[in-house]
Design a protein around this motif. Structure first.
Motif, PDB file in Angstrom:
ATOM      1  N   ILE A  34       0.726  -0.893  -0.110  1.00  0.00           N
ATOM      2  CA  ILE A  34       0.079  -0.127  -0.054  1.00  0.00           C
ATOM      3  C   ILE A  34       0.952   1.189   0.212  1.00  0.00           C
ATOM      4  O   ILE A  34       1.680   1.521   0.692  1.00  0.00           O
ATOM      5  CB  ILE A  34      -0.865  -0.108   1.343  1.00  0.00           C
ATOM      6  N   ALA A  35       0.511   2.070  -0.476  1.00  0.00           N
ATOM      7  CA  ALA A  35       1.273   3.819  -0.648  1.00  0.00           C
ATOM      8  C   ALA A  35      -0.302   4.815  -0.093  1.00  0.00           C
ATOM      9  O   ALA A  35      -1.014   4.272  -0.698  1.00  0.00           O
ATOM     10  CB  ALA A  35       1.836   4.243  -2.347  1.00  0.00           C
ATOM     11  N   VAL A  36       0.418   5.481   0.339  1.00  0.00           N
ATOM     12  CA  VAL A  36      -0.140   5.883   1.259  1.00  0.00           C
ATOM     13  C   VAL A  36       0.162   7.518   1.440  1.00  0.00           C
ATOM     14  O   VAL A  36       0.882   7.895   1.347  1.00  0.00           O
ATOM     15  CB  VAL A  36      -0.995   5.546   2.610  1.00  0.00           C
ATOM     16  N   PHE A  37      -0.869   8.186   0.783  1.00  0.00           N
ATOM     17  CA  PHE A  37      -0.769   9.852   1.120  1.00  0.00           C
ATOM     18  C   PHE A  37      -0.747  10.136   3.177  1.00  0.00           C
ATOM     19  O   PHE A  37      -1.921  10.339   2.900  1.00  0.00           O
ATOM     20  CB  PHE A  37      -1.703  11.012   0.460  1.00  0.00           C
ATOM     21  N   ALA A  38      -0.147   9.954   3.847  1.00  0.00           N
ATOM     22  CA  ALA A  38       0.044  10.175   4.843  1.00  0.00           C
ATOM     23  C   ALA A  38       0.239  11.697   5.287  1.00  0.00           C
ATOM     24  O   ALA A  38       1.455  12.283   5.983  1.00  0.00           O
ATOM     25  CB  ALA A  38       0.724   9.677   5.518  1.00  0.00           C
ATOM     26  N   VAL A  39      -1.275  11.746   5.524  1.00  0.00           N
ATOM     27  CA  VAL A  39      -1.629  13.922   5.946  1.00  0.00           C
ATOM     28  C   VAL A  39      -1.769  13.583   7.430  1.00  0.00           C
ATOM     29  O   VAL A  39      -0.986  14.728   7.735  1.00  0.00           O
ATOM     30  CB  VAL A  39      -2.792  13.738   4.903  1.00  0.00           C
ATOM     31  N   ILE A  47      -1.536   2.157   9.443  1.00  0.00           N
ATOM     32  CA  ILE A  47      -0.041   2.326   8.699  1.00  0.00           C
ATOM     33  C   ILE A  47      -0.253   0.507   9.348  1.00  0.00           C
ATOM     34  O   ILE A  47       0.739  -0.467   8.792  1.00  0.00           O
ATOM     35  CB  ILE A  47       0.327   2.901   8.663  1.00  0.00           C
ATOM     36  N   ASP A  48       0.138   1.298  10.912  1.00  0.00           N
ATOM     37  CA  ASP A  48       0.654  -0.449  11.917  1.00  0.00           C
ATOM     38  C   ASP A  48      -0.012  -1.114  11.331  1.00  0.00           C
ATOM     39  O   ASP A  48       0.616  -2.880  11.247  1.00  0.00           O
ATOM     40  CB  ASP A  48       0.799  -0.406  12.997  1.00  0.00           C
ATOM     41  N   LYS A  49      -1.216  -1.438  11.505  1.00  0.00           N
ATOM     42  CA  LYS A  49      -2.109  -2.755  11.326  1.00  0.00           C
ATOM     43  C   LYS A  49      -1.910  -3.289   9.868  1.00  0.00           C
ATOM     44  O   LYS A  49      -2.214  -4.557   9.714  1.00  0.00           O
ATOM     45  CB  LYS A  49      -4.000  -2.726  11.293  1.00  0.00           C
ATOM     46  N   ALA A  50      -1.784  -2.789   8.825  1.00  0.00           N
ATOM     47  CA  ALA A  50      -1.563  -2.762   7.858  1.00  0.00           C
ATOM     48  C   ALA A  50      -0.906  -4.202   7.847  1.00  0.00           C
ATOM     49  O   ALA A  50      -0.302  -5.119   7.352  1.00  0.00           O
ATOM     50  CB  ALA A  50      -1.008  -1.626   6.702  1.00  0.00           C
ATOM     51  N   VAL A  51       1.104  -3.472   8.393  1.00  0.00           N
ATOM     52  CA  VAL A  51       2.334  -3.986   8.865  1.00  0.00           C
ATOM     53  C   VAL A  51       2.263  -5.142   8.882  1.00  0.00           C
ATOM     54  O   VAL A  51       2.793  -6.295   8.566  1.00  0.00           O
ATOM     55  CB  VAL A  51       3.835  -2.508   8.770  1.00  0.00           C
ATOM     56  N   GLU A  52       1.373  -5.396  10.136  1.00  0.00           N
ATOM     57  CA  GLU A  52       1.341  -6.173  11.104  1.00  0.00           C
ATOM     58  C   GLU A  52       0.404  -7.205  10.218  1.00  0.00           C
ATOM     59  O   GLU A  52       0.829  -8.768  10.378  1.00  0.00           O
ATOM     60  CB  GLU A  52       0.403  -6.413  11.795  1.00  0.00           C
ATOM     61  N   ALA A  53       0.120  -7.156   8.858  1.00  0.00           N
ATOM     62  CA  ALA A  53      -0.713  -7.935   8.245  1.00  0.00           C
ATOM     63  C   ALA A  53       0.077  -8.366   7.883  1.00  0.00           C
ATOM     64  O   ALA A  53       0.092  -9.217   6.519  1.00  0.00           O
ATOM     65  CB  ALA A  53      -1.888  -7.714   7.617  1.00  0.00           C
ATOM     66  N   GLY A  54       1.637  -8.082   7.648  1.00  0.00           N
ATOM     67  CA  GLY A  54       2.065  -8.598   6.057  1.00  0.00           C
ATOM     68  C   GLY A  54       2.360  -7.627   4.769  1.00  0.00           C
ATOM     69  O   GLY A  54       3.083  -7.983   4.706  1.00  0.00           O
ATOM     70  N   ILE A  55       1.983  -6.822   5.716  1.00  0.00           N
ATOM     71  CA  ILE A  55       1.557  -5.611   3.893  1.00  0.00           C
ATOM     72  C   ILE A  55       2.448  -4.448   3.854  1.00  0.00           C
ATOM     73  O   ILE A  55       2.500  -3.841   4.600  1.00  0.00           O
ATOM     74  CB  ILE A  55       0.257  -5.260   4.007  1.00  0.00           C
ATOM     75  N   PRO A  56       3.215  -4.540   2.982  1.00  0.00           N
ATOM     76  CA  PRO A  56       4.193  -3.315   3.471  1.00  0.00           C
ATOM     77  C   PRO A  56       3.818  -1.831   3.125  1.00  0.00           C
ATOM     78  O   PRO A  56       3.164  -1.999   2.311  1.00  0.00           O
ATOM     79  CB  PRO A  56       6.030  -3.579   2.643  1.00  0.00           C
ATOM     80  N   VAL A  57       4.160  -0.405   3.730  1.00  0.00           N
ATOM     81  CA  VAL A  57       2.673   0.547   3.488  1.00  0.00           C
ATOM     82  C   VAL A  57       4.817   1.157   3.330  1.00  0.00           C
ATOM     83  O   VAL A  57       5.125   1.851   3.990  1.00  0.00           O
ATOM     84  CB  VAL A  57       2.551   0.986   4.557  1.00  0.00           C
ATOM     85  N   VAL A  58       4.024   2.303   1.900  1.00  0.00           N
ATOM     86  CA  VAL A  58       5.251   3.161   1.791  1.00  0.00           C
ATOM     87  C   VAL A  58       4.245   4.482   2.257  1.00  0.00           C
ATOM     88  O   VAL A  58       3.271   4.718   1.570  1.00  0.00           O
ATOM     89  CB  VAL A  58       5.582   2.866   0.522  1.00  0.00           C
TER      90      VAL A  58
END
Length: 220
Positions: A34-39, A47-58
């Motif tokens: 997932i790429a996200v505009f982290a506003v 974001i941390d939930k995604a990473v914990e699920a094994g999904i890298p976030v930029v």
């Protein structure tokens, strides 16, 4: 380039609750990244939930460094404001009253404001007279800019920390018959901002390479 399928999701308006909902829905689809505009920090748990699920976030454009995101691809928010401020100061001949249209208390926009102020600090005859809150809403930005123009009839310029501020200032200047008298430096290269530059209403804008950010975020 990568042979992957991508989808672009999120609210059309500046609605952070809807942004969180869209992010959580994206996590549920179990994408490879997932790429996200982290506003705003409201996105940190997602974001941390995604990473914990094994999904890298930029993160792109805006960053939330206190999360477990993989990387940030974007500009220095401070530098964006500083570059805009230096160019406006030169356009003003180093003097005049300036108003800032922003979204206060949002870190990335506060950093841009700090950049503008640092540039103006180098010119003793430039004074920041007010910061107006646009709420990332065009109608609010227009009304805020009008109020500032009426309060400071000798205002020399507006700067916007995003395109909403730029368009709000441009519309206010047009409706109050001050085109050519009040300079405007916007942010971003939206089609409406570019049109106002062509028309001579907006003096200039600070543009980032948004397409490159998204490209390199996906590469990462």
């Amino acid at each position: 380039t990568l042979g992957v399928t991508t989808s672009y999701v999120g609210p059309a308006e500046y609605d952070m609750n809807a942004m969180v909902a869209a992010f959580d829905q994206a996590i549920a689809k179990k994408p490879k990244g997932i790429a996200v505009f982290a506003v705003e920090p409201i996105l940190e748990p997602s974001i941390d939930k995604a990473v914990e699920a094994g999904i890298p976030v930029v993160t792109i454009l805006g960053d939330l460094p206190d999360t477990n995101r993989l990387a940030f691809v974007g500009s220095s928010q401070y530098d964006l404001g500083y570059i805009g401020g230096k160019n406006l100061a030169e356009a003003l001949g180093g003097e005049g009253k300036v108003a800032i249209l922003s979204i206060p208390s949002v870190a990335m926009f506060d950093e841009r404001e700090e950049g503008f102020r640092s540039a103006f600090d180098e010119y003793p005859d430039i004074e920041v007279v007010q910061v107006g809150d646009t709420g990332a809403d065009t109608v609010t930005a227009i009304n805020t800019a009008k109020d500032i123009l009426q309060r400071f009839p000798d205002l020399a310029a507006f700067v916007g920390t995003d395109s909403t501020g730029g368009i709000g200032a441009a519309t206010a200047v047009e409706e109050l018959g001050r085109v050519g008298e009040v300079k405007i430096v916007s942010m971003d290269r939206n089609s409406d901002v570019l049109e106002k530059i062509k028309e001579g209403v907006v003096t200039g804008t600070v543009a980032q390479n948004d397409a490159a950010m998204a490209f390199w975020a996906l590469q990462t």
